[in-house]
Write an enzyme that holds these catalytic residues in place. Structure first.
Site, PDB file in Angstrom:
ATOM      1  N   GLY A   1       0.832  -1.195   0.000  1.00 29.69           N
ATOM      2  CA  GLY A   1       0.000   0.000   0.000  1.00 29.69           C
ATOM      3  C   GLY A   1       0.865   1.243   0.000  1.00 29.69           C
ATOM      4  O   GLY A   1       1.836   1.341   0.776  1.00 29.69           O
TER       5      GLY A   1
ATOM      6  N   GLY B   1      -0.645   4.607  -0.145  1.00 31.86           N
ATOM      7  CA  GLY B   1      -1.604   5.709  -0.109  1.00 31.86           C
ATOM      8  C   GLY B   1      -1.127   6.772   0.871  1.00 31.86           C
ATOM      9  O   GLY B   1       0.074   7.073   0.949  1.00 31.86           O
TER      10      GLY B   1
ATOM     11  N   GLU C   1       0.903  -0.394  16.459  1.00 30.88           N
ATOM     12  CA  GLU C   1       0.738   0.841  17.237  1.00 30.88           C
ATOM     13  C   GLU C   1      -0.058   1.899  16.457  1.00 30.88           C
ATOM     14  O   GLU C   1      -0.845   2.666  17.034  1.00 30.88           O
ATOM     15  CB  GLU C   1       2.114   1.402  17.620  1.00 30.88           C
ATOM     16  CG  GLU C   1       2.077   2.651  18.459  1.00 30.88           C
ATOM     17  CD  GLU C   1       1.317   2.461  19.765  1.00 30.88           C
ATOM     18  OE1 GLU C   1       1.840   1.789  20.656  1.00 30.88           O
ATOM     19  OE2 GLU C   1       0.195   2.987  19.892  1.00 30.88           O
TER      20      GLU C   1
ATOM     21  N   VAL D   1      -4.283   2.384  16.504  1.00 30.25           N
ATOM     22  CA  VAL D   1      -5.116   3.099  17.477  1.00 30.25           C
ATOM     23  C   VAL D   1      -4.467   4.431  17.832  1.00 30.25           C
ATOM     24  O   VAL D   1      -3.324   4.475  18.298  1.00 30.25           O
ATOM     25  CB  VAL D   1      -5.339   2.262  18.762  1.00 30.25           C
ATOM     26  CG1 VAL D   1      -6.250   3.016  19.733  1.00 30.25           C
ATOM     27  CG2 VAL D   1      -5.947   0.911  18.427  1.00 30.25           C
TER      28      VAL D   1
ATOM     29  N   GLY E   1      -3.346   6.845  15.981  1.00 30.06           N
ATOM     30  CA  GLY E   1      -2.262   7.281  15.102  1.00 30.06           C
ATOM     31  C   GLY E   1      -0.896   7.307  15.752  1.00 30.06           C
ATOM     32  O   GLY E   1      -0.385   6.283  16.207  1.00 30.06           O
TER      33      GLY E   1
ATOM     34  N   LYS F   1     -11.156   0.591  17.167  1.00 28.65           N
ATOM     35  CA  LYS F   1     -10.089   0.994  18.084  1.00 28.65           C
ATOM     36  C   LYS F   1     -10.478   0.668  19.532  1.00 28.65           C
ATOM     37  O   LYS F   1      -9.647   0.215  20.324  1.00 28.65           O
ATOM     38  CB  LYS F   1      -9.805   2.488  17.924  1.00 28.65           C
ATOM     39  CG  LYS F   1      -9.152   2.811  16.576  1.00 28.65           C
ATOM     40  CD  LYS F   1      -9.222   4.293  16.270  1.00 28.65           C
ATOM     41  CE  LYS F   1      -8.491   4.635  14.990  1.00 28.65           C
ATOM     42  NZ  LYS F   1      -8.779   5.996  14.515  1.00 28.65           N
TER      43      LYS F   1
HETATM   44  N1  NAI Z   1      -4.937   7.875   7.148  1.00 31.85           N
HETATM   45  C1  NAI Z   1      -4.788   7.850   8.469  1.00 31.85           C
HETATM   46  O1  NAI Z   1      -4.735   8.878   9.139  1.00 31.85           O
HETATM   47  C2  NAI Z   1      -4.636   6.542   9.169  1.00 31.85           C
HETATM   48  C3  NAI Z   1      -4.820   5.350   8.538  1.00 31.85           C
HETATM   49  N2  NAI Z   1      -4.695   4.181   9.218  1.00 31.85           N
HETATM   50  C4  NAI Z   1      -4.856   2.906   8.553  1.00 31.85           C
HETATM   51  O2  NAI Z   1      -3.796   2.756   7.619  1.00 31.85           O
HETATM   52  C5  NAI Z   1      -4.237   1.968   6.515  1.00 31.85           C
HETATM   53  C6  NAI Z   1      -4.019   2.757   5.238  1.00 31.85           C
HETATM   54  O3  NAI Z   1      -4.741   3.961   5.309  1.00 31.85           O
HETATM   55  P1  NAI Z   1      -4.529   5.126   4.251  1.00 31.85           P
HETATM   56  O4  NAI Z   1      -3.133   5.169   3.820  1.00 31.85           O
HETATM   57  O5  NAI Z   1      -5.158   6.334   4.860  1.00 31.85           O
HETATM   58  O6  NAI Z   1      -5.464   4.612   3.072  1.00 31.85           O
HETATM   59  P2  NAI Z   1      -5.312   4.947   1.505  1.00 31.85           P
HETATM   60  O7  NAI Z   1      -6.618   4.560   0.907  1.00 31.85           O
HETATM   61  O8  NAI Z   1      -4.799   6.311   1.317  1.00 31.85           O
HETATM   62  O9  NAI Z   1      -4.168   3.925   1.076  1.00 31.85           O
HETATM   63  C7  NAI Z   1      -4.361   2.574   0.829  1.00 31.85           C
HETATM   64  C8  NAI Z   1      -3.622   2.265  -0.463  1.00 31.85           C
HETATM   65  O10 NAI Z   1      -3.613   0.864  -0.667  1.00 31.85           O
HETATM   66  C9  NAI Z   1      -3.806   0.638  -2.053  1.00 31.85           C
HETATM   67  N3  NAI Z   1      -4.303  -0.731  -2.237  1.00 31.85           N
HETATM   68  C10 NAI Z   1      -5.535  -1.205  -2.057  1.00 31.85           C
HETATM   69  N4  NAI Z   1      -5.569  -2.532  -2.336  1.00 31.85           N
HETATM   70  C11 NAI Z   1      -4.329  -2.872  -2.697  1.00 31.85           C
HETATM   71  C12 NAI Z   1      -3.713  -4.088  -3.104  1.00 31.85           C
HETATM   72  N5  NAI Z   1      -4.421  -5.212  -3.189  1.00 31.85           N
HETATM   73  N6  NAI Z   1      -2.405  -4.085  -3.401  1.00 31.85           N
HETATM   74  C13 NAI Z   1      -1.678  -2.956  -3.328  1.00 31.85           C
HETATM   75  N7  NAI Z   1      -2.190  -1.770  -2.947  1.00 31.85           N
HETATM   76  C14 NAI Z   1      -3.505  -1.740  -2.637  1.00 31.85           C
HETATM   77  C15 NAI Z   1      -4.791   1.710  -2.493  1.00 31.85           C
HETATM   78  O11 NAI Z   1      -4.721   1.909  -3.891  1.00 31.85           O
HETATM   79  C16 NAI Z   1      -4.288   2.896  -1.688  1.00 31.85           C
HETATM   80  O12 NAI Z   1      -3.334   3.645  -2.402  1.00 31.85           O
HETATM   81  C17 NAI Z   1      -5.708   1.636   6.805  1.00 31.85           C
HETATM   82  O13 NAI Z   1      -5.765   0.395   7.469  1.00 31.85           O
HETATM   83  C18 NAI Z   1      -6.129   2.747   7.759  1.00 31.85           C
HETATM   84  O14 NAI Z   1      -7.197   2.381   8.567  1.00 31.85           O
HETATM   85  C19 NAI Z   1      -4.359   4.148  10.550  1.00 31.85           C
HETATM   86  C20 NAI Z   1      -4.167   5.302  11.242  1.00 31.85           C
HETATM   87  C21 NAI Z   1      -4.323   6.604  10.620  1.00 31.85           C
HETATM   88  N1  LIG Z   2      -9.716   7.731   9.889  1.00 35.30           N
HETATM   89  C1  LIG Z   2      -8.977   7.641  11.105  1.00 35.30           C
HETATM   90  C2  LIG Z   2      -7.529   7.583  10.809  1.00 35.30           C
HETATM   91  C3  LIG Z   2      -6.733   7.170  11.971  1.00 35.30           C
HETATM   92  O1  LIG Z   2      -6.912   6.124  12.559  1.00 35.30           O
HETATM   93  C4  LIG Z   2      -9.274   8.840  11.980  1.00 35.30           C
HETATM   94  O2  LIG Z   2      -9.863   9.804  11.476  1.00 35.30           O
HETATM   95  O3  LIG Z   2      -8.948   8.797  13.155  1.00 35.30           O
HETATM   96 NA    NA Z   3      -0.926   4.745  18.319  1.00 31.82          NA
END
Ligand code: NAI
Ligand SMILES: N[C@@H](CC=O)C(=O)O
Ligand code: NA
Length: 430
Positions: free
Chosen positions: A10, A12, A130, A133, A135, A206
């Site tokens: 991933g 993203g 870590e 939950v 961030g 969380k």
């Molecule tokens: N954005 C945030 O503030 C936070 C996110 N998280 C967690 O982190 C994880 C990622 O979140 P984000 O980066 O925000 O999401 P995002 O949607 O920006 O990134 C996910 C990426 O994975 C890619 N993807 C999806 N399926 C795929 C596959 N089969 N193979 C390769 N790439 C694939 C997507 O194209 C995307 O670019 C999630 O589990 C989210 O809950 C946790 C804490 C904070």
């Molecule tokens: N979508 C979540 C991302 C972090 O876990 C949030 O808004 O807290």
């Molecule tokens: Na944390």
């Protein structure tokens, strides 16, 4: 110095920051981990996107995530794809091949944490999360390690950045719900499907993880009483303001019934403006942990966003690398206490109820009788004329059970003189 090869799944919001920080600070990370951390590949969904800002060699990008985690030259796997599948299958495949895993995936950990930890134990690898939950805030490790000798009784706080951002914007600037949500999405706080934030699923996941770790008991998202903020109106926010309070989405995990059961709930609540959680602004999170001997601890910091979340991911990655270099694995899951989850109806709290009523003699007595019938004691009543024949009645109760309150609201809605039960919100923080 050894080299440990890392597969990043991933790229993203979080993944691109993990890649950037890993590349930019490789010398420091190597010195701290005791091994060079080298990207072996980055799995993405589409190759054509410009990812030059990550500083990653373009030849490392691949759309074959399953192939990447199976490669013999990969030692550690970072999963930041999100969602249940294929993330779950990829993590299990990595573990089966002896690779430790770092993930930020709360949705998966909340549902399948037990199975994933069992797999990690079976294959003698690490599973760290870590970032899942609150961030960037170090919270799971303190609960699992620093407080391992104490007896945690309560974990309470704000664990979703997106909803806190929305509620804060509504309260501070009068911004509309939809506009504030769009801003939170643009800032990278929201989940891929923002209903996970708005409807409280993210906070429930969380809360399940926190309750499981804090109380050594199996808790999944399905065990969490969940209410999101979709029904919180600007009128609720104004009503809270009028009584010196603010609306926050809270996650509350507590030992109940003398420690024999666990209560886990996520819902909006009004809290006094003097409460420390009331001052948590934007996408910040804050969590209180109450333990028998440590007393009350507060953890505060950025709860969402690419760079802060990547900080937590890299912290785990360095730990996992150190463990591997030392030939050890970190602490696994702990469910020995096996406490059941208490039904929500037994939860005791205060309530703020707003009713649209006929503005005529006897209405107040009618309403008060319904509260009395269910043994729900009234703390304050405020009435405001809304026209020649309408009024808004705002009732704040003393502590009552959820069960009694629900029965009260049902009866109130049947009264001829009550036109509308406009909102029912819990009051916490005293
Ligand atoms: N954005 C945030 O503030 C936070 C996110 N998280 C967690 O982190 C994880 C990622 O979140 P984000 O980066 O925000 O999401 P995002 O949607 O920006 O990134 C996910 C990426 O994975 C890619 N993807 C999806 N399926 C795929 C596959 N089969 N193979 C390769 N790439 C694939 C997507 O194209 C995307 O670019 C999630 O589990 C989210 O809950 C946790 C804490 C904070
Ligand atoms: N979508 C979540 C991302 C972090 O876990 C949030 O808004 O807290
Ligand atoms: Na944390």
């Amino acid at each position: 110095m050894n080299t440990l090869r890392v597969a990043l799944l991933g790229c993203g919001v979080v993944g691109s920051e993990v890649a950037r920080q890993l590349t930019e600070h490789s010398a420091d990370l190597a010195a701290r981990a005791g091994a060079q951390l080298e990207l072996a590949g980055v799995a993405v969904r589409r190759l054509e996107r410009d990812r030059s800002a990550t500083g990653v060699d373009p030849s490392l990008f691949t759309t074959d995530a399953a192939g990447l985690v199976s490669r013999p030259d990969v030692d550690l796997v970072v999963e930041v794809v999100g969602g249940i599948e294929p993330a779950r299958g990829l993590i299990l495949a990595a573990m089966e091949r002896g690779k430790s895993v770092v993930t930020a995936n709360k949705a998966l950990l909340a549902d399948d944490g037990h199975a994933l930890h069992t797999a990690a134990d079976k294959h003698g690898v690490d599973l760290y999360y870590e970032a899942a939950v609150a961030g960037a805030i170090p919270l799971l490790r303190p609960l699992r390690e620093s407080l391992a000798g104490d007896h945690v009784t309560r974990v309470l706080g704000i664990v979703n950045g997106t909803t806190n951002y929305i509620l804060d914007q509504m309260d501070s600037n009068g911004t509309g719900f939809a506009e504030a949500l769009e801003e939170a999405q643009a800032l990278g706080y929201a989940e891929a499907d923002p209903t996970a934030d708005v409807e409280g699923f993210d906070a429930s996941a969380k809360a399940a993880i926190l309750a499981g770790i804090a109380f050594h008991s199996p808790v999944t998202s399905a065990d969490v009483h969940r209410e999101g903020i979709a029904n919180v109106t600007s009128a609720d926010v104004a009503s809270a303001r009028a009584m010196g309070a603010v609306v926050k989405l809270l996650a509350i995990c507590e030992l109940t019934n003398g420690g024999s059961t666990v209560g886990v709930r996520v819902h909006p609540a009004m809290i006094p403006r003097t409460h420390p959680l009331a001052g948590v602004r934007g996408a910040y999170n804050a969590v209180f942990v109450e333990a028998e001997y440590a007393g009350q601890l507060m953890f505060y910091g950025p709860g969402a966003g690419g760079a802060p979340t990547a900080s937590a991911v890299l912290g785990d990655l360095v730990t996992v690398a150190r463990n591997r270099a030392g030939g050890v694995v970190g602490p696994g899951g702990s469910w020995y206490a096996d406490r059941p989850v208490r039904p929500m109806g037994e939860t005791v709290t205060r309530y703020h109820i707003s009713l649209g009523v006929d503005d005529r003699a006897g209405v107040l007595a009618n309403v008060a009788n319904v509260f009395a019938k269910h043994d729900v004691s009234i703390e304050t009543v405020r009435q405001r004329a809304e026209g020649p024949t309408d009024a808004e009645l705002v009732v704040v109760t003393h502590k009552a059970t959820d069960q009694a309150l629900s029965a009260t609201v049902e009866d109130l809605s049947r009264l001829d003189t009550v036109r509308d039960v406009m909102s029912v919100m819990r009051v916490e923080g005293e």
